[in-house]
Each structure stands twice: as structure tokens, then as C-alpha cells.
Design a protein around this motif. Sequence first.
Motif, PDB file in Angstrom:
ATOM      1  N   ALA A 121     -59.327 -34.740   3.288  1.00 48.36           N
ATOM      2  CA  ALA A 121     -58.117 -34.930   4.222  1.00 48.36           C
ATOM      3  C   ALA A 121     -57.735 -35.774   2.819  1.00 48.36           C
ATOM      4  O   ALA A 121     -56.269 -35.685   2.057  1.00 48.36           O
ATOM      5  N   LEU A 122     -58.375 -36.497   1.975  1.00 50.12           N
ATOM      6  CA  LEU A 122     -58.054 -37.983   0.926  1.00 50.12           C
ATOM      7  C   LEU A 122     -58.079 -36.709   0.117  1.00 50.12           C
ATOM      8  O   LEU A 122     -57.530 -37.446  -0.942  1.00 50.12           O
ATOM      9  N   ASP A 123     -58.851 -35.953  -0.746  1.00 49.36           N
ATOM     10  CA  ASP A 123     -59.357 -34.912  -1.610  1.00 49.36           C
ATOM     11  C   ASP A 123     -57.765 -34.846  -1.853  1.00 49.36           C
ATOM     12  O   ASP A 123     -57.468 -34.622  -2.535  1.00 49.36           O
ATOM     13  N   LEU A 124     -57.528 -33.883  -0.349  1.00 53.72           N
ATOM     14  CA  LEU A 124     -55.527 -33.738  -0.633  1.00 53.72           C
ATOM     15  C   LEU A 124     -54.397 -34.469  -0.680  1.00 53.72           C
ATOM     16  O   LEU A 124     -53.685 -33.601  -1.010  1.00 53.72           O
ATOM     17  N   GLY A 125     -54.627 -35.963  -0.383  1.00 55.62           N
ATOM     18  CA  GLY A 125     -53.743 -36.597  -0.624  1.00 55.62           C
ATOM     19  C   GLY A 125     -53.290 -36.692   0.635  1.00 55.62           C
ATOM     20  O   GLY A 125     -52.532 -37.430   0.561  1.00 55.62           O
ATOM     21  N   TYR A 126     -53.581 -36.899   1.776  1.00 53.57           N
ATOM     22  CA  TYR A 126     -53.635 -37.046   3.304  1.00 53.57           C
ATOM     23  C   TYR A 126     -54.071 -38.368   2.978  1.00 53.57           C
ATOM     24  O   TYR A 126     -54.622 -39.507   2.455  1.00 53.57           O
ATOM     25  N   THR A 127     -52.951 -39.408   4.047  1.00 55.49           N
ATOM     26  CA  THR A 127     -53.493 -40.524   4.451  1.00 55.49           C
ATOM     27  C   THR A 127     -54.536 -40.297   5.367  1.00 55.49           C
ATOM     28  O   THR A 127     -54.293 -39.803   6.513  1.00 55.49           O
ATOM     29  N   VAL A 128     -55.433 -41.350   5.464  1.00 55.41           N
ATOM     30  CA  VAL A 128     -56.413 -41.436   6.486  1.00 55.41           C
ATOM     31  C   VAL A 128     -57.002 -42.588   6.782  1.00 55.41           C
ATOM     32  O   VAL A 128     -57.157 -43.302   6.415  1.00 55.41           O
ATOM     33  N   ALA A 129     -57.659 -42.403   8.097  1.00 59.09           N
ATOM     34  CA  ALA A 129     -57.872 -44.040   8.840  1.00 59.09           C
ATOM     35  C   ALA A 129     -58.686 -43.327  10.369  1.00 59.09           C
ATOM     36  O   ALA A 129     -59.088 -42.743  10.231  1.00 59.09           O
ATOM     37  N   PHE A 130     -59.543 -44.644   9.275  1.00 58.96           N
ATOM     38  CA  PHE A 130     -61.103 -44.336  10.517  1.00 58.96           C
ATOM     39  C   PHE A 130     -60.573 -45.624  11.147  1.00 58.96           C
ATOM     40  O   PHE A 130     -61.520 -46.494  11.050  1.00 58.96           O
ATOM     41  N   GLU A 131     -62.205 -45.048  12.665  1.00 58.69           N
ATOM     42  CA  GLU A 131     -62.198 -46.512  13.673  1.00 58.69           C
ATOM     43  C   GLU A 131     -63.100 -46.164  14.395  1.00 58.69           C
ATOM     44  O   GLU A 131     -63.316 -45.140  15.034  1.00 58.69           O
ATOM     45  N   THR A 132     -64.223 -46.715  14.882  1.00 55.75           N
ATOM     46  CA  THR A 132     -64.830 -46.412  16.082  1.00 55.75           C
ATOM     47  C   THR A 132     -63.895 -47.093  17.298  1.00 55.75           C
ATOM     48  O   THR A 132     -62.735 -47.751  17.206  1.00 55.75           O
ATOM     49  N   LEU A 133     -64.720 -46.427  18.680  1.00 55.05           N
ATOM     50  CA  LEU A 133     -63.232 -46.642  20.019  1.00 55.05           C
ATOM     51  C   LEU A 133     -63.537 -47.965  19.732  1.00 55.05           C
ATOM     52  O   LEU A 133     -62.944 -48.941  20.035  1.00 55.05           O
ATOM     53  N   ASP A 134     -65.246 -49.014  19.441  1.00 56.68           N
ATOM     54  CA  ASP A 134     -65.328 -49.628  20.151  1.00 56.68           C
ATOM     55  C   ASP A 134     -64.192 -51.234  19.151  1.00 56.68           C
ATOM     56  O   ASP A 134     -63.703 -51.995  19.996  1.00 56.68           O
ATOM     57  N   ASN A 135     -64.169 -50.558  17.844  1.00 60.59           N
ATOM     58  CA  ASN A 135     -63.383 -51.427  17.099  1.00 60.59           C
ATOM     59  C   ASN A 135     -62.046 -51.287  17.765  1.00 60.59           C
ATOM     60  O   ASN A 135     -60.564 -52.523  17.578  1.00 60.59           O
ATOM     61  N   LEU A 136     -61.359 -50.089  17.517  1.00 57.80           N
ATOM     62  CA  LEU A 136     -59.857 -49.571  18.207  1.00 57.80           C
ATOM     63  C   LEU A 136     -59.581 -51.323  19.469  1.00 57.80           C
ATOM     64  O   LEU A 136     -58.806 -50.968  19.527  1.00 57.80           O
ATOM     65  N   MET A 137     -60.562 -50.483  20.426  1.00 56.86           N
ATOM     66  CA  MET A 137     -60.446 -51.862  21.358  1.00 56.86           C
ATOM     67  C   MET A 137     -60.255 -53.113  21.194  1.00 56.86           C
ATOM     68  O   MET A 137     -59.266 -54.091  21.360  1.00 56.86           O
ATOM     69  N   LYS A 138     -60.666 -53.433  19.829  1.00 57.30           N
ATOM     70  CA  LYS A 138     -60.901 -54.983  19.261  1.00 57.30           C
ATOM     71  C   LYS A 138     -59.267 -54.758  19.179  1.00 57.30           C
ATOM     72  O   LYS A 138     -58.310 -55.773  19.699  1.00 57.30           O
ATOM     73  N   LEU A 139     -58.467 -53.851  18.411  1.00 56.24           N
ATOM     74  CA  LEU A 139     -57.665 -53.801  17.993  1.00 56.24           C
ATOM     75  C   LEU A 139     -56.306 -54.485  18.681  1.00 56.24           C
ATOM     76  O   LEU A 139     -55.150 -54.580  18.649  1.00 56.24           O
ATOM     77  N   LEU A 140     -56.746 -52.946  19.829  1.00 56.15           N
ATOM     78  CA  LEU A 140     -55.375 -52.830  20.770  1.00 56.15           C
ATOM     79  C   LEU A 140     -55.224 -54.440  21.553  1.00 56.15           C
ATOM     80  O   LEU A 140     -54.126 -55.045  22.090  1.00 56.15           O
ATOM     81  N   LYS A 141     -56.388 -54.768  22.005  1.00 51.07           N
ATOM     82  CA  LYS A 141     -56.362 -55.947  22.776  1.00 51.07           C
ATOM     83  C   LYS A 141     -56.023 -56.928  21.583  1.00 51.07           C
ATOM     84  O   LYS A 141     -55.947 -58.497  22.404  1.00 51.07           O
ATOM     85  N   THR A 142     -56.048 -56.946  20.507  1.00 57.66           N
ATOM     86  CA  THR A 142     -55.623 -58.081  20.194  1.00 57.66           C
ATOM     87  C   THR A 142     -54.122 -58.145  18.768  1.00 57.66           C
ATOM     88  O   THR A 142     -53.534 -59.077  17.671  1.00 57.66           O
ATOM     89  N   ARG A 152     -53.106 -53.064  10.757  1.00 53.21           N
ATOM     90  CA  ARG A 152     -54.117 -52.200  11.070  1.00 53.21           C
ATOM     91  C   ARG A 152     -53.903 -50.638  11.732  1.00 53.21           C
ATOM     92  O   ARG A 152     -54.085 -49.701  11.317  1.00 53.21           O
ATOM     93  N   LEU A 153     -53.421 -51.404  13.235  1.00 47.78           N
ATOM     94  CA  LEU A 153     -52.674 -50.756  13.718  1.00 47.78           C
ATOM     95  C   LEU A 153     -51.224 -49.531  13.368  1.00 47.78           C
ATOM     96  O   LEU A 153     -51.600 -48.329  13.910  1.00 47.78           O
ATOM     97  N   LYS A 154     -51.222 -49.935  12.997  1.00 51.49           N
ATOM     98  CA  LYS A 154     -49.219 -49.751  12.344  1.00 51.49           C
ATOM     99  C   LYS A 154     -49.539 -48.184  11.754  1.00 51.49           C
ATOM    100  O   LYS A 154     -49.616 -47.342  11.433  1.00 51.49           O
ATOM    101  N   TYR A 155     -51.364 -48.667  10.625  1.00 53.87           N
ATOM    102  CA  TYR A 155     -51.856 -48.055   9.639  1.00 53.87           C
ATOM    103  C   TYR A 155     -52.288 -46.636  10.273  1.00 53.87           C
ATOM    104  O   TYR A 155     -51.830 -45.916   9.948  1.00 53.87           O
TER     105      TYR A 155
END
Length: 244
Positions: A121-142, A152-155
Motif C-alpha cells: 500500500a505504501l509503494d502504491l502511494g496510500y497512507t498507512v498506519a500500524f499499531e499493536t492493540l496494546d499500544n492502541l489502547m494506550k493511545l485511546l486512554k490518553t 497519532r489517533l487522528k492519523y
Amino acid sequence: METPSERVGNLLEQLRLPALDFEGLYTGKNKLTPLEILELFLREELGLKTARQNVLRRRRARLPTEKSLEAFDFGFQRSVSKEQMLRLSDMTWIEQAYNVCFLGPPGVGKTHLALTLGTKALDLGYTVAFETLDNLMKLLKTEEISNSSKHRLKYLRKASLTLIDEVGFMPLSPQEANLFFGFISGMAECTSLIITSNKGFDEWAEFLGDATITTAILDRLIHHCEILNMTGNSYRLEHRKSIT
């Protein structure tokens, strides 16, 4: 006194454009018209801009590593075929906000295959984002108290493709399950998701702790979704290397 090349360099700097080797760029092209020279310059600038954007997208994606299908051992992992992955690698499903779920025990190649799609997807020009569920929870809670989490969540929410890895490895609290539901619900039919999970969907209620929330999450996740159930032994355990 400044040379024409120096004056052009200063103008480029003021315009925040990259300094180009004009003498090298136009050597042997003295028969070009002014319009052709301008076109040559703009094409060079467009190429540099595209390269900068590519680097920035890859940095923001935060893939732990980039993977390719060529590096995946389909001879060892037979529950997913190379033909299936090649079909998904055209990435046209992103345009319809379809999702892909890799389900199976640890070590069978779920994350590797997810990362091959993220890399493509990156090679084709799409915007991509990666997170583990554990780190996603940290982002959502803060999110409400941390600007970095909010950004980061906006991205993640605006990316063309978001990868959530390691879903199901740890049980979620009721608060976390609700946050996860809100995240998935907000992404539904807007952003494509790739989910990797060591649990089958019939086991999600166990780690989410609530059958109603589980049903609501799965309803949104698998409405438009390619599900790949992977089986077999752990590749890493089978190819374990000892210190000699």
C-alpha cells in the motif's frame, strides 16, 4: 557578483524548493525552448516532491519492518496461498474500505502477511498506519490528555489503511472494550483495516469480556471483509536456531 546559478539557488531557497544542479541538468540541452526548460525543471521538482512524500509516509506508518511476499514461505504455510495474497496485493479493496483479517495461532505468519500488504500500500502511494492493540489502547486512554496521542489517533483514523496487530493476546477491561468498539465503529466503511488475531471470532467475547460489544465490533468489522484463517505450526519454532 553572484553568478546566475547562485542567484537561482537563492531564489529556490526563498521558495523552499530543493537546490538543483542546473548546469548538470541542462548540459547538452541548450536547444530547448524556455517552455521546455521550465517543463524539465517542474518534472524534476515533482520527482523530488514525490520522493519526499514517500519517505514521510513510510516514517508516519511506523511499520515495525517492511515485508515482501517473496520472503514468505508458502511451502511451509499452506493454509494461505500465494495466489490469494497476490489478489489482495492489488490493493483495490482499499478504495471500497474493505477489511482483511488474519486469524490463527502465534507464529503462523499473520503479521508478516499483514505487513506485506501494508508495504505494498505504501509503494502504491496510500497512507498507512500500524499499531499493536496494546499500544492502541494506550493511545485511546490518553487521547484527552496527550497531544501526541491525539495526533497519532487522528492519523490512524484518516489513513487509507490501518493495521492493528496482536488482537486477543491480552484480555481487555470493560473500559478498553468500549474504547475498542468506538475506534472500530468510527473507522467502519471509511478506512480499511487489517487485523491480526490469535483468536477465532468465536473466541473474541472471551478477551473482550462482553458478548454484546463483541457482536457490535464484529458486525462492523466483517461486513465487508476478507477473512484468512491460518493454521499450522509456528514457523519460528520449526526453524529455531541454537547457539553453537
